[in-house]
Design a protein around this motif. Structure first.
Motif, PDB file in Angstrom:
ATOM      1  N   UNK A  33      45.070  50.146  20.603  1.00 58.90           N
ATOM      2  CA  UNK A  33      45.227  51.228  21.584  1.00 58.90           C
ATOM      3  C   UNK A  33      46.660  51.261  22.134  1.00 58.90           C
ATOM      4  N   UNK A  34      47.222  50.113  22.409  1.00 55.01           N
ATOM      5  CA  UNK A  34      48.583  50.049  22.946  1.00 55.01           C
ATOM      6  C   UNK A  34      49.603  50.529  21.917  1.00 55.01           C
ATOM      7  N   UNK A  35      49.377  50.163  20.653  1.00 58.65           N
ATOM      8  CA  UNK A  35      50.331  50.575  19.620  1.00 58.65           C
ATOM      9  C   UNK A  35      50.244  52.072  19.375  1.00 58.65           C
ATOM     10  N   UNK A  36      49.032  52.633  19.382  1.00 59.71           N
ATOM     11  CA  UNK A  36      48.870  54.074  19.150  1.00 59.71           C
ATOM     12  C   UNK A  36      49.511  54.877  20.275  1.00 59.71           C
ATOM     13  N   UNK A  37      49.452  54.355  21.495  1.00 60.77           N
ATOM     14  CA  UNK A  37      50.038  55.073  22.630  1.00 60.77           C
ATOM     15  C   UNK A  37      51.541  55.161  22.526  1.00 60.77           C
ATOM     16  N   UNK A  38      52.179  54.255  21.813  1.00 53.55           N
ATOM     17  CA  UNK A  38      53.628  54.270  21.674  1.00 53.55           C
ATOM     18  C   UNK A  38      54.082  55.175  20.541  1.00 53.55           C
ATOM     19  N   UNK A  39      53.121  55.686  19.736  1.00 52.55           N
ATOM     20  CA  UNK A  39      53.486  56.524  18.589  1.00 52.55           C
ATOM     21  C   UNK A  39      53.540  57.988  19.005  1.00 52.55           C
ATOM     22  N   UNK A  40      54.224  58.758  18.177  1.00 55.34           N
ATOM     23  CA  UNK A  40      54.268  60.203  18.400  1.00 55.34           C
ATOM     24  C   UNK A  40      52.913  60.801  18.008  1.00 55.34           C
ATOM     25  N   UNK A  41      52.739  62.061  18.403  1.00 60.16           N
ATOM     26  CA  UNK A  41      51.468  62.708  18.102  1.00 60.16           C
ATOM     27  C   UNK A  41      51.239  62.803  16.595  1.00 60.16           C
ATOM     28  N   UNK A  42      52.256  62.976  15.817  1.00 61.13           N
ATOM     29  CA  UNK A  42      52.108  63.092  14.365  1.00 61.13           C
ATOM     30  C   UNK A  42      51.728  61.758  13.739  1.00 61.13           C
ATOM     31  N   UNK A  43      52.163  60.631  14.363  1.00 67.02           N
ATOM     32  CA  UNK A  43      51.892  59.307  13.784  1.00 67.02           C
ATOM     33  C   UNK A  43      50.632  58.659  14.350  1.00 67.02           C
ATOM     34  N   UNK A  44      50.121  59.156  15.462  1.00 72.11           N
ATOM     35  CA  UNK A  44      48.968  58.516  16.103  1.00 72.11           C
ATOM     36  C   UNK A  44      47.722  58.506  15.191  1.00 72.11           C
ATOM     37  N   UNK A  45      47.446  59.648  14.547  1.00 69.51           N
ATOM     38  CA  UNK A  45      46.250  59.728  13.688  1.00 69.51           C
ATOM     39  C   UNK A  45      46.371  58.780  12.508  1.00 69.51           C
ATOM     40  N   UNK A  46      47.550  58.672  11.920  1.00 68.22           N
ATOM     41  CA  UNK A  46      47.743  57.794  10.766  1.00 68.22           C
ATOM     42  C   UNK A  46      47.592  56.331  11.161  1.00 68.22           C
ATOM     43  N   UNK A  47      48.203  55.940  12.279  1.00 67.82           N
ATOM     44  CA  UNK A  47      48.120  54.550  12.727  1.00 67.82           C
ATOM     45  C   UNK A  47      46.693  54.199  13.148  1.00 67.82           C
ATOM     46  N   UNK A  48      46.030  55.122  13.838  1.00 64.80           N
ATOM     47  CA  UNK A  48      44.672  54.857  14.317  1.00 64.80           C
ATOM     48  C   UNK A  48      43.697  54.677  13.145  1.00 64.80           C
ATOM     49  N   UNK A  49      43.773  55.565  12.143  1.00 65.94           N
ATOM     50  CA  UNK A  49      42.850  55.464  11.005  1.00 65.94           C
ATOM     51  C   UNK A  49      43.086  54.189  10.209  1.00 65.94           C
ATOM     52  N   UNK A  50      44.355  53.820  10.017  1.00 67.84           N
ATOM     53  CA  UNK A  50      44.673  52.607   9.262  1.00 67.84           C
ATOM     54  C   UNK A  50      44.227  51.361  10.016  1.00 67.84           C
ATOM     55  N   UNK A  51      44.434  51.353  11.332  1.00 67.79           N
ATOM     56  CA  UNK A  51      44.049  50.188  12.132  1.00 67.79           C
ATOM     57  C   UNK A  51      42.532  50.029  12.176  1.00 67.79           C
TER      58      UNK A  51
END
Length: 225
Positions: A33-51
């Motif tokens: 959750x902390x890492x996704x919050x630091x990402x841009x909106x375009x990268x949040x979905x990619x990081x969240x699904x991979x994590x």
């Protein structure tokens, strides 16, 4: 993306996949959750699904290890042959002779006397089967003849034999023939065979047997021409 929180998340997930039984799933989700919050909106979905995918793989691997450990803990122990040889009793012999009453003495059986043999002058003996059957056939034949005789006498008593004899004589006089077979005569005068025989015998007609005995086809009535 070079954010330190995202890099630390990937490192933690790789370590959790290597040692899933030691991983803390709650801490991994909080770190994600902390890492996704630091990402841009375009990268949040990619990081969240991979994590989330890697966390699910860690949970599946951890469950497999726990199930395997549980099966190993409660599986029947494997021992070498003869391990219980000195512990388990194979056979046991118990003597109950002191607890049983002695059996009563057996009584001798009384021998039965053999049936006496028939005297030499006795009429008891073996009957020949063929002779017995012949005697029975003779009795049946005599009974049948007696019944037939009674039938003939009953007919002669109840009916008018003279009228039967007269009918045969009139038929013979009308046709003017010297002889006629019994079957032809029966068909002409229309009388039952027993009635016709009785009429011929009591009417003093001349009868000739030309064939085998009791062969009605060869019985002829001889008439005066």
């Amino acid at each position: 993306m070079n954010d330190p929180l995202v890099s630390n998340l990937w490192d933690s997930l790789r370590a959790a996949q290597k040692y899933p039984e030691q991983a803390e799933i709650g801490a991994l989700l909080q770190q994600a959750d902390q890492a996704i919050a630091r990402c841009s909106e375009a990268e949040q979905l990619q990081v969240a699904s991979n994590a989330l995918l890697q966390v699910a793989e860690v949970c599946a691997r951890r469950a497999e290890i726990l199930i395997q450990d549980w099966e190993d803990a409660y599986r029947d122990p494997v021992v070498q042959p003869g391990f219980f040889a000195g512990i388990v009793r194979q056979t046991m012999a118990v003597d109950f002779s002191d607890l049983l009453e002695p059996s009563p003495p057996r009584k001798e059986r009384t021998r039965r006397a053999k049936p006496a043999q028939p005297d030499e002058g006795s009429i008891v003996g073996t009957v020949d089967k063929t002779a017995l059957l012949a005697m029975l056939d003779q009795l049946e034949t005599e009974a049948a003849q007696a019944a037939q005789k009674q039938q003939v006498l009953a007919i002669a008593h109840d009916e008018d034999v003279k009228s039967w004899v007269r009918a045969i004589a009139l038929w013979a006089a009308e046709h003017q023939i010297s002889e006629v077979s019994l079957q032809q005569l029966q068909a002409a005068v229309k009388m039952p065979l027993v009635q016709l025989w009785l009429s011929l015998l009591l009417g003093n007609f001349a009868i000739e047997q030309r064939g085998e005995f009791y062969d009605t086809e060869q019985v002829w009535l001889l008439l005066e021409s």
